[in-house]
Design a protein around this motif. Structure first.
Motif, PDB file in Angstrom:
ATOM      1  N   LEU A 106       9.165 -47.556 -57.716  1.00  0.00           N
ATOM      2  CA  LEU A 106       8.161 -47.552 -56.650  1.00  0.00           C
ATOM      3  C   LEU A 106       7.484 -48.916 -56.540  1.00  0.00           C
ATOM      4  N   GLU A 107       7.142 -49.444 -57.699  1.00  0.00           N
ATOM      5  CA  GLU A 107       6.465 -50.723 -57.704  1.00  0.00           C
ATOM      6  C   GLU A 107       7.379 -51.826 -57.163  1.00  0.00           C
ATOM      7  N   HIS A 108       8.627 -51.765 -57.584  1.00  0.00           N
ATOM      8  CA  HIS A 108       9.594 -52.741 -57.099  1.00  0.00           C
ATOM      9  C   HIS A 108       9.751 -52.628 -55.588  1.00  0.00           C
ATOM     10  N   GLN A 109       9.868 -51.413 -55.099  1.00  0.00           N
ATOM     11  CA  GLN A 109      10.082 -51.230 -53.661  1.00  0.00           C
ATOM     12  C   GLN A 109       8.864 -51.684 -52.860  1.00  0.00           C
ATOM     13  N   ASP A 110       7.698 -51.541 -53.455  1.00  0.00           N
ATOM     14  CA  ASP A 110       6.508 -52.070 -52.797  1.00  0.00           C
ATOM     15  C   ASP A 110       6.660 -53.555 -52.526  1.00  0.00           C
ATOM     16  N   VAL A 111       7.115 -54.255 -53.552  1.00  0.00           N
ATOM     17  CA  VAL A 111       7.282 -55.697 -53.425  1.00  0.00           C
ATOM     18  C   VAL A 111       8.487 -56.025 -52.556  1.00  0.00           C
ATOM     19  N   CYS A 112       9.560 -55.344 -52.871  1.00  0.00           N
ATOM     20  CA  CYS A 112      10.831 -55.629 -52.198  1.00  0.00           C
ATOM     21  C   CYS A 112      10.738 -55.361 -50.694  1.00  0.00           C
ATOM     22  N   GLY A 113      10.065 -54.277 -50.334  1.00  0.00           N
ATOM     23  CA  GLY A 113       9.973 -53.913 -48.927  1.00  0.00           C
ATOM     24  C   GLY A 113       9.093 -54.853 -48.121  1.00  0.00           C
ATOM     25  N   ASN A 114       8.319 -55.661 -48.821  1.00  0.00           N
ATOM     26  CA  ASN A 114       7.462 -56.626 -48.127  1.00  0.00           C
ATOM     27  C   ASN A 114       8.177 -57.926 -47.812  1.00  0.00           C
ATOM     28  N   ARG A 115       9.362 -58.089 -48.377  1.00  0.00           N
ATOM     29  CA  ARG A 115      10.136 -59.280 -48.042  1.00  0.00           C
ATOM     30  C   ARG A 115      10.546 -59.193 -46.574  1.00  0.00           C
ATOM     31  N   THR A 116      10.803 -60.331 -45.993  1.00  0.00           N
ATOM     32  CA  THR A 116      11.183 -60.319 -44.577  1.00  0.00           C
ATOM     33  C   THR A 116      12.625 -60.766 -44.414  1.00  0.00           C
ATOM     34  N   GLU A 117      13.192 -60.362 -43.324  1.00  0.00           N
ATOM     35  CA  GLU A 117      14.549 -60.769 -42.963  1.00  0.00           C
ATOM     36  C   GLU A 117      14.488 -61.221 -41.500  1.00  0.00           C
ATOM     37  N   TYR A 118      15.207 -62.290 -41.215  1.00  0.00           N
ATOM     38  CA  TYR A 118      15.161 -62.842 -39.867  1.00  0.00           C
ATOM     39  C   TYR A 118      16.018 -62.010 -38.929  1.00  0.00           C
TER      40      TYR A 118
END
Ligand code: ZN
Ligand code: ZN
Ligand code: ZN
Ligand code: ZN
Ligand code: ZN
Length: 192
Positions: A106-118
């Motif tokens: 969950l914690e990882h996905q919190d961070v990971c999901g905040n990354r952006t993709e062009y």
């Protein structure tokens, strides 16, 4: 037994051995048979044929050690444990497909999901957690032409499509997430 004759509503009796409702006419016979053949399992309370008790124990209650979380689990609950309960079982992140223990996910996905993709089509950066919604909103429906710009252009490349260069970053994120988790555990312990 005597009551059954006078009172028509009494049609069943409870067996003292297995606690089941037995037709009153059979209770005497059942009780003898039941006490001789069935034994209550001290672990689960099921009535088990005496001669199968060892088998029953081995199949259901024999302790198994989970090497991932170090806890001891009854054999009968093993599939449940490894399938959905073990906090250390590995699951893939829904954004990057990196596998890590559920307890960290969950914690990882919190961070990971905040990354952006062009997004090539929209020429802007979209958060991974909003990517599916973004695609649904702006890049689906080949028959519904929403907006002149999106209609003719190809679908955007999915973020997972070119993921190899990303591994280093993901590892960093995983480690960072783990560090945060350890930190919070230590913090909780101190607080107690
Ligand atoms: Zn019984
Ligand atoms: Zn049992
Ligand atoms: Zn486990
Ligand atoms: Zn991820
Ligand atoms: Zn877009």
């Amino acid at each position: 037994m005597a009551a059954a004759d006078s009172d028509p509503t009494v049609t069943a009796s409870t067996c003292a051995n297995c606690q089941r409702e037995i037709p009153s006419s059979n209770i005497a016979l059942h009780s003898v048979h039941c006490a001789r053949n069935l034994q209550k399992c001290e672990h689960c309370g099921d009535m088990v044929p005496r001669k199968l008790m060892d088998e029953h124990y081995n199949e259901n209650h024999a302790p198994m050690n989970c090497s991932l979380c170090k806890c001891t689990v009854e054999r009968g609950l093993w599939d449940l444990h490894t399938g959905i309960q073990c906090p250390q079982r590995m699951l893939a992140c829904q954004y990057c497909e990196f596998e890590l223990p559920v307890i960290d996910l969950l914690e990882h996905q919190d961070v990971c999901g905040n990354r952006t993709e062009y997004c090539e089509t929209c020429r802007k950066y979209i958060r991974l957690r909003e990517w599916i919604g973004h695609e649904l909103q702006f890049h689906t429906g080949s028959n519904s032409s929403d907006g002149a710009s999106a209609a003719a252009e190809p679908k955007p490349a999915r973020p997972a499509a070119h993921g190899s260069h990303r591994k280093q970053l993901l590892l960093t994120i995983a480690i960072a997430g783990f560090a945060v988790l350890i930190g919070s555990i230590l913090y909780q312990r101190k607080g107690q």
